[in-house]
Scaffold this active site. Sequence first.
Site, PDB file in Angstrom:
ATOM      1  N   ASP A 103      -7.836  -4.131   5.731  1.00  0.00           N
ATOM      2  CA  ASP A 103      -9.027  -3.435   5.819  1.00  0.00           C
ATOM      3  C   ASP A 103      -9.774  -3.279   4.526  1.00  0.00           C
ATOM      4  O   ASP A 103      -9.187  -3.541   3.488  1.00  0.00           O
ATOM      5  CB  ASP A 103      -8.813  -2.080   6.652  1.00  0.00           C
ATOM      6  N   TYR A 108       4.581   4.089  12.064  1.00  0.00           N
ATOM      7  CA  TYR A 108       3.681   4.427  11.452  1.00  0.00           C
ATOM      8  C   TYR A 108       2.522   5.260  12.367  1.00  0.00           C
ATOM      9  O   TYR A 108       1.909   4.405  13.403  1.00  0.00           O
ATOM     10  CB  TYR A 108       3.038   3.479  10.747  1.00  0.00           C
ATOM     11  N   ASP A 155      -2.794  -3.067   2.835  1.00  0.00           N
ATOM     12  CA  ASP A 155      -3.373  -3.246   4.448  1.00  0.00           C
ATOM     13  C   ASP A 155      -4.605  -4.159   4.315  1.00  0.00           C
ATOM     14  O   ASP A 155      -5.392  -4.059   3.604  1.00  0.00           O
ATOM     15  CB  ASP A 155      -3.612  -1.770   4.780  1.00  0.00           C
ATOM     16  N   GLU A 203       0.854  -1.307  -0.046  1.00  0.00           N
ATOM     17  CA  GLU A 203      -0.089  -0.019  -0.076  1.00  0.00           C
ATOM     18  C   GLU A 203       0.744   1.453   0.107  1.00  0.00           C
ATOM     19  O   GLU A 203       0.613   2.538  -0.320  1.00  0.00           O
ATOM     20  CB  GLU A 203      -0.884  -0.009   1.332  1.00  0.00           C
TER      21      GLU A 203
END
Length: 869
Positions: free
Chosen positions: A120, A332, A118, A14
Amino acid sequence: MEMASTNKVLMVAEKPSIALSIASTLSHGRMSTRKGSTDVHEFDGSFLGFQAHYKVTSVIGHVFSVDFPAPYQNWAATDPLDLFQAPICKAETNPKAHICRHLSQEARGCGHLVLWLDCDREGENICFEVIECTGFHLNKGRRIYRARFSSVTEKDILGAMANLVEPNRHEALAVDARQEIDLKVGVAFTRFQTSYFQGKYGNLDSRVISYGPCQTPTLGFCVQRYFQINTFKPEKFWSLHPYIIYNGYELQLEWERKKLFDIDVVIMFQKLVMEDGITEVTEISEKQETKGRPPGLNTVNLLKVASSALGLGPQVAMQVAERLYTQGFISYPRTESTSYPSSFDFKGTLGVLAKNPTWGSYVQRLLADGYNKPRVGTDAGDHPPITPMLSATENELGKDAWRLYEYVCQHFIGTLSPDCKYLRTKVEFSIGGESFQCVGQHVTVKGFTAIMPWLAIPEKNLPQFTKGEKIEISKVDLFEGSTTPPDYLSESDLISLMEKNGIGTDASIPVHINNICERNFVQVQAGRKLVPTPLGITLIRGYQCIDPDLCLPDIRSFIEHQITLVAKGQADHIHVVQHVLLQFRQKYCYFVKQIENMNTLFEAQFSALADSGRNLSKCGKCLRYMKYISSQPPRLYCNTCEEEYYLPQKGSIKLYKELTCPLDNFELLIFSMPGPEGKSFPLCPYCYNSPPFEGIDTLYSAAKTTGSSKLGKGAGMPCFLCPHPTCQHSMIAQGVCACPECSGTLVLDPVSAPKWRLYCNICNCLVFLPQGAHRISTTQESCPECDSKIIEVDFNKKTTPLEDGATLYSGCILCDELLHSLVEMKHGKSFFKRMASRGRGRGRGGVYRGRGRGSTGKKVDPKMSFRDF
DNA sequence: GCAAGGTC
């Protein structure tokens, strides 16, 4: 030797940092990296049991965003209602980055695609964006895999490689659904209310009056608090404060009833207490209390601390955190999780901080004594909590970055520290049958509060009492207090409310808060309190009286709930979108129908354009009203753009209906010279000051040197000199024929009714048209005889020269007998002859070209100039 | 000029 394409594996993450981590892990650091739109890391290894060549690269978040196709971008030409059924298109979010091209190129020759987005819904959606760009879906022989990982650690990465799955189309479609719903609902409401109110009020200090299913409920929270404050009625209350003197110290006892709102009752109790005059210690209890260390730090908690303790707004805090992250100082910064992954290297991270001058000695002791395992928080499956990655000092980071970094370090060390322990002593007293108490606190283990001192338990010493002991009361105060309203919502409170109600995400919460500030719905005041503006308050009041749903957080939960059905595969994506949009479309229709109710509130709060008097027309750049300055030199001033636009002098100026210039969107004005023969012409303030067509300046300077048209200082091009081919106000549309006196063109004076006339756009030649006509307008036809523009006349019923009382007539003012007989020349000598002789024999477009002759000598071809538009 | 969501 060339490797077979089926042995080439493309992996996409990503963001670049994750691609780097994955490549480093899988290649054991032995890879080659080359530049591209994003870096590409290459190495050889085994994949699913065969030898493979790996390429690992990344996108940068979403590759595409949704929008409306071009025709729907025009606010004026689109009814917002149509947006609900409009098609939508996807365009690259960042066209300059050429991510799509990059993926397509890198995918060439690869037989396997591994998606490391990621884990999600958004990541799942980006998976399909990547697939689309690579073209992998078009070819059945090429395989697509999804890597599922919850942290970028060797364990997780290898685990994901060993358990590759398929991307989840349902989750991706749920995101598509959200995108379409958010776009259509937000844009439709925003355009409608912006257009409606900005056209009515001059002093709305917002460029756009936006609506959104996240930003509006966010504003709603702020305004709700404002209402609570405004409707708050303070109430008086009373309490008893008895005092004793013990071991030489005066001590105030707390009443068990705390406070009562009836003074007579409190006075009665006061009498009882005073009549007794002696207190007896009825109970002494001691309890070991624990204040737990914090769990890992996630984004919203960082933002709350940044706002409430560091005075950094969420937007700024995120920018600072982002920089700390890209410079490698912290991990992050966008995460929901407060639980560390089981594999987290606490010792290593503590080791990094052990040499830091600020916390070094504390951390060394923690390492020596053994640190605590962190408390279990919530694992959202996204990224680990925010932790320090490198040791830094204030000098290297600068003030704000240092304070944020300092907090991240303190919090991290705090999560590994012991809990804080303290002894709480409660002494209970009885006086005249009423109960009172005293509480003491003594800290036995500072624990994490040593490193986070603002959370320390205050030390409260109590003298040693004995149960059954009797002590004399020194005095009994009757305390009078008053309830106070809550304060305005702090940013930190707002973030909590948004999180609790599912408004926005860790990354978007700061954006929504920033939006309602930028749109001038709220202002951040001292202590980072959010105070709604009159505009913000009026909007929420308006929604409340038309459709309260519009500003409630449920509007977001509703959308989330619906798309969750898509994500779980329980409902079809198309049907859900249709169903939700239909409901919002109905809400939109009702809102439009009821807008007068909201308008009533605006009327009370803002001044209408007509009253303010100073605002004249809208700026084409910012679309806000510009102020008309009538003092010399007359001009318009745009407050937002800080630009001045000079206007013609010695005449009156008015808004020309609400027409706009097609070149620059500025609202047109109509200028009228004084006197019965004063001509009127439309002008665009912007074009007038900066003529858009090459060569036009020679024309208006010609007009000026004749001394007849008073254009004023800095003046230039009114619409009657404009060669725009389709604008209905241009010389092309309004010009009728060549001027008999000069090289100019006779144009129709658009507001000369009922004394209709033509005037020359260069000299002061004037031609009167049939008087008293209802309407005279130019057409697109030219006279075949002389090439003059055919005009259409709508005669007055009573005075029409036509037979049978007909009123409509069109023809050439030179060649048509009837019209020519009704035309009269002013300031000219031989209208008929000159016009006839000059007009004859010219080709099409002669009116226009005719102007090019004469004094200016330069030809202007509008088609050439139009290249630039 | 508009939304909300990724990330830079």
